[in-house]
Design a protein around this motif. Structure first.
Motif, PDB file in Angstrom:
ATOM      1  N   VAL A   1     -49.657  78.407 -47.900  1.00 37.93           N
ATOM      2  CA  VAL A   1     -48.567  78.512 -48.861  1.00 37.93           C
ATOM      3  C   VAL A   1     -48.738  77.315 -49.798  1.00 37.93           C
ATOM      4  CG1 VAL A   1     -46.070  78.484 -49.213  1.00 37.93           C
ATOM      5  CG2 VAL A   1     -47.023  79.609 -47.185  1.00 37.93           C
ATOM      6  N   PRO A   2     -48.924  77.553 -51.096  1.00 40.31           N
ATOM      7  CA  PRO A   2     -49.119  76.432 -52.023  1.00 40.31           C
ATOM      8  C   PRO A   2     -47.917  75.485 -51.987  1.00 40.31           C
ATOM      9  CG  PRO A   2     -49.461  78.547 -53.137  1.00 40.31           C
ATOM     10  CD  PRO A   2     -48.901  78.851 -51.777  1.00 40.31           C
ATOM     11  N   ASP A   3     -48.183  74.193 -52.072  1.00 39.13           N
ATOM     12  CA  ASP A   3     -47.110  73.199 -52.008  1.00 39.13           C
ATOM     13  C   ASP A   3     -46.500  73.014 -53.395  1.00 39.13           C
ATOM     14  OD1 ASP A   3     -45.397  71.080 -51.604  1.00 39.13           O
ATOM     15  OD2 ASP A   3     -46.835  69.928 -50.396  1.00 39.13           O
ATOM     16  N   PRO A   4     -45.268  73.503 -53.609  1.00 44.54           N
ATOM     17  CA  PRO A   4     -44.667  73.401 -54.933  1.00 44.54           C
ATOM     18  C   PRO A   4     -44.277  71.977 -55.321  1.00 44.54           C
ATOM     19  CG  PRO A   4     -43.061  74.253 -53.394  1.00 44.54           C
ATOM     20  CD  PRO A   4     -44.367  74.142 -52.652  1.00 44.54           C
ATOM     21  N   TYR A   5     -44.312  71.061 -54.352  1.00 48.36           N
ATOM     22  CA  TYR A   5     -44.064  69.656 -54.668  1.00 48.36           C
ATOM     23  C   TYR A   5     -45.121  69.192 -55.674  1.00 48.36           C
ATOM     24  CZ  TYR A   5     -43.052  64.685 -53.904  1.00 48.36           C
ATOM     25  OH  TYR A   5     -42.696  63.363 -54.065  1.00 48.36           O
ATOM     26  N   TYR A   6     -46.338  69.747 -55.526  1.00 48.77           N
ATOM     27  CA  TYR A   6     -47.453  69.387 -56.404  1.00 48.77           C
ATOM     28  C   TYR A   6     -47.673  70.408 -57.513  1.00 48.77           C
ATOM     29  CZ  TYR A   6     -48.274  66.144 -52.605  1.00 48.77           C
ATOM     30  OH  TYR A   6     -48.113  65.177 -51.665  1.00 48.77           O
ATOM     31  N   THR A   7     -47.453  71.701 -57.216  1.00 47.72           N
ATOM     32  CA  THR A   7     -47.735  72.752 -58.215  1.00 47.72           C
ATOM     33  C   THR A   7     -46.541  73.038 -59.115  1.00 47.72           C
ATOM     34  OG1 THR A   7     -46.979  74.612 -56.845  1.00 47.72           O
ATOM     35  CG2 THR A   7     -49.291  73.895 -56.557  1.00 47.72           C
ATOM     36  N   GLY A   8     -45.323  72.797 -58.610  1.00 50.52           N
ATOM     37  CA  GLY A   8     -44.119  73.109 -59.369  1.00 50.52           C
ATOM     38  C   GLY A   8     -43.765  74.582 -59.372  1.00 50.52           C
TER      39      GLY A   8
ATOM     40  N   TYR B   1     -41.329  81.048 -53.267  1.00 52.01           N
ATOM     41  CA  TYR B   1     -40.179  81.815 -52.785  1.00 52.01           C
ATOM     42  C   TYR B   1     -40.595  83.253 -52.469  1.00 52.01           C
ATOM     43  CZ  TYR B   1     -35.729  84.175 -52.455  1.00 52.01           C
ATOM     44  OH  TYR B   1     -34.687  84.939 -52.001  1.00 52.01           O
ATOM     45  N   GLU B   2     -41.369  83.876 -53.349  1.00 52.73           N
ATOM     46  CA  GLU B   2     -41.830  85.259 -53.115  1.00 52.73           C
ATOM     47  C   GLU B   2     -42.633  85.347 -51.826  1.00 52.73           C
ATOM     48  OE1 GLU B   2     -44.020  86.568 -56.560  1.00 52.73           O
ATOM     49  OE2 GLU B   2     -42.360  86.062 -57.905  1.00 52.73           O
ATOM     50  N   LEU B   3     -43.554  84.415 -51.621  1.00 53.45           N
ATOM     51  CA  LEU B   3     -44.353  84.403 -50.390  1.00 53.45           C
ATOM     52  C   LEU B   3     -43.468  84.189 -49.167  1.00 53.45           C
ATOM     53  CD1 LEU B   3     -47.434  82.222 -51.449  1.00 53.45           C
ATOM     54  CD2 LEU B   3     -47.387  84.708 -51.119  1.00 53.45           C
ATOM     55  N   VAL B   4     -42.517  83.270 -49.283  1.00 56.63           N
ATOM     56  CA  VAL B   4     -41.632  82.951 -48.158  1.00 56.63           C
ATOM     57  C   VAL B   4     -40.799  84.167 -47.761  1.00 56.63           C
ATOM     58  CG1 VAL B   4     -39.572  81.617 -47.541  1.00 56.63           C
ATOM     59  CG2 VAL B   4     -41.585  80.453 -48.448  1.00 56.63           C
ATOM     60  N   VAL B   5     -40.274  84.879 -48.733  1.00 56.11           N
ATOM     61  CA  VAL B   5     -39.487  86.082 -48.417  1.00 56.11           C
ATOM     62  C   VAL B   5     -40.365  87.113 -47.715  1.00 56.11           C
ATOM     63  CG1 VAL B   5     -38.265  88.060 -49.412  1.00 56.11           C
ATOM     64  CG2 VAL B   5     -37.762  85.745 -50.224  1.00 56.11           C
ATOM     65  N   GLU B   6     -41.526  87.373 -48.282  1.00 61.02           N
ATOM     66  CA  GLU B   6     -42.427  88.383 -47.724  1.00 61.02           C
ATOM     67  C   GLU B   6     -42.866  88.010 -46.298  1.00 61.02           C
ATOM     68  OE1 GLU B   6     -46.518  90.698 -49.110  1.00 61.02           O
ATOM     69  OE2 GLU B   6     -45.645  89.177 -50.418  1.00 61.02           O
TER      70      GLU B   6
ATOM     71  N   PHE C   1     -48.383  80.520 -41.495  1.00 62.16           N
ATOM     72  CA  PHE C   1     -47.522  81.413 -42.272  1.00 62.16           C
ATOM     73  C   PHE C   1     -48.325  82.495 -42.999  1.00 62.16           C
ATOM     74  CE2 PHE C   1     -44.692  82.813 -45.617  1.00 62.16           C
ATOM     75  CZ  PHE C   1     -43.448  82.825 -45.005  1.00 62.16           C
ATOM     76  N   MET C   2     -49.376  82.115 -43.688  1.00 65.90           N
ATOM     77  CA  MET C   2     -50.127  83.087 -44.494  1.00 65.90           C
ATOM     78  C   MET C   2     -50.912  84.090 -43.651  1.00 65.90           C
ATOM     79  SD  MET C   2     -49.156  82.744 -47.569  1.00 65.90           S
ATOM     80  CE  MET C   2     -50.294  83.874 -48.362  1.00 65.90           C
TER      81      MET C   2
END
Length: 157
Positions: free
Chosen positions: A125-132, A138-143, A113-114
């Motif tokens: 893409v940082p894992d928000p499960y761990y980073t919160g 979301y910003e990275l995913v949209v871009e 992805f990156m």
């Protein structure tokens, strides 16, 4: 015309990949390409199978009016090698995808992805499960999803 098939892959299929699936589906709908592009997501791990997206993912999608109706976590399997674009959210899951599909990995369009966002310092893409940090993801995913859609449209020409 045969549908182009895209699958997003992360670890548990409850945070990053379902967010990417929902965002990408929204972009595909807006572009009028629903009949051309099929979208899915999966995880390389099996511990969240059948679960809805993570609360943080749902909150971000709700905030932006993006549907995740009916989405449930599933595990990536060797049968998924038939996708035209296998979009991995990080390096570890990319390696796992290549291991799972084996020799078919050579012909599959496996994308990290990156790699679509070279202007960012992150490799994954940082894992928000761990980073919160679901906002940043979301910003990275949209871009990245916008770049992926451009790439697919260009590939179809």
């Amino acid at each position: 015309m045969r549908k182009v098939r895209v699958v997003f892959v992360c670890l548990g299929n409850i945070c990053r990949s379902p967010m990417a699936e929902a965002v990408f589906r929204s972009l595909v709908e807006k572009a009028g390409l629903v009949d051309v592009i099929e979208i899915d997501s999966a995880g390389t791990g099996d511990w969240h199978i059948g679960k809805a997206p993570h609360e943080g993912t749902r909150k971000q999608l709700d905030l932006h009016g993006i549907s995740y109706a009916g989405m449930k976590a599933r595990q990536f399997t060797a049968k998924d090698e038939g996708f035209d674009y296998i979009v991995c959210m990080d390096t570890k899951n990319e390696a796992d995808v290549r291991r799972i599909i084996g020799s078919a990995a050579d012909s599959a369009k496996i994308i990290k992805f990156m790699d679509m966002l070279p202007q960012h310092a992150e490799d994954d893409v940082p894992d928000p499960y761990y980073t919160g940090n679901f906002d940043y993801v979301y910003e990275l995913v949209v871009e990245g999803s916008e770049k992926l859609l451009e790439r697919i449209v260009n590939d179809l020409k």
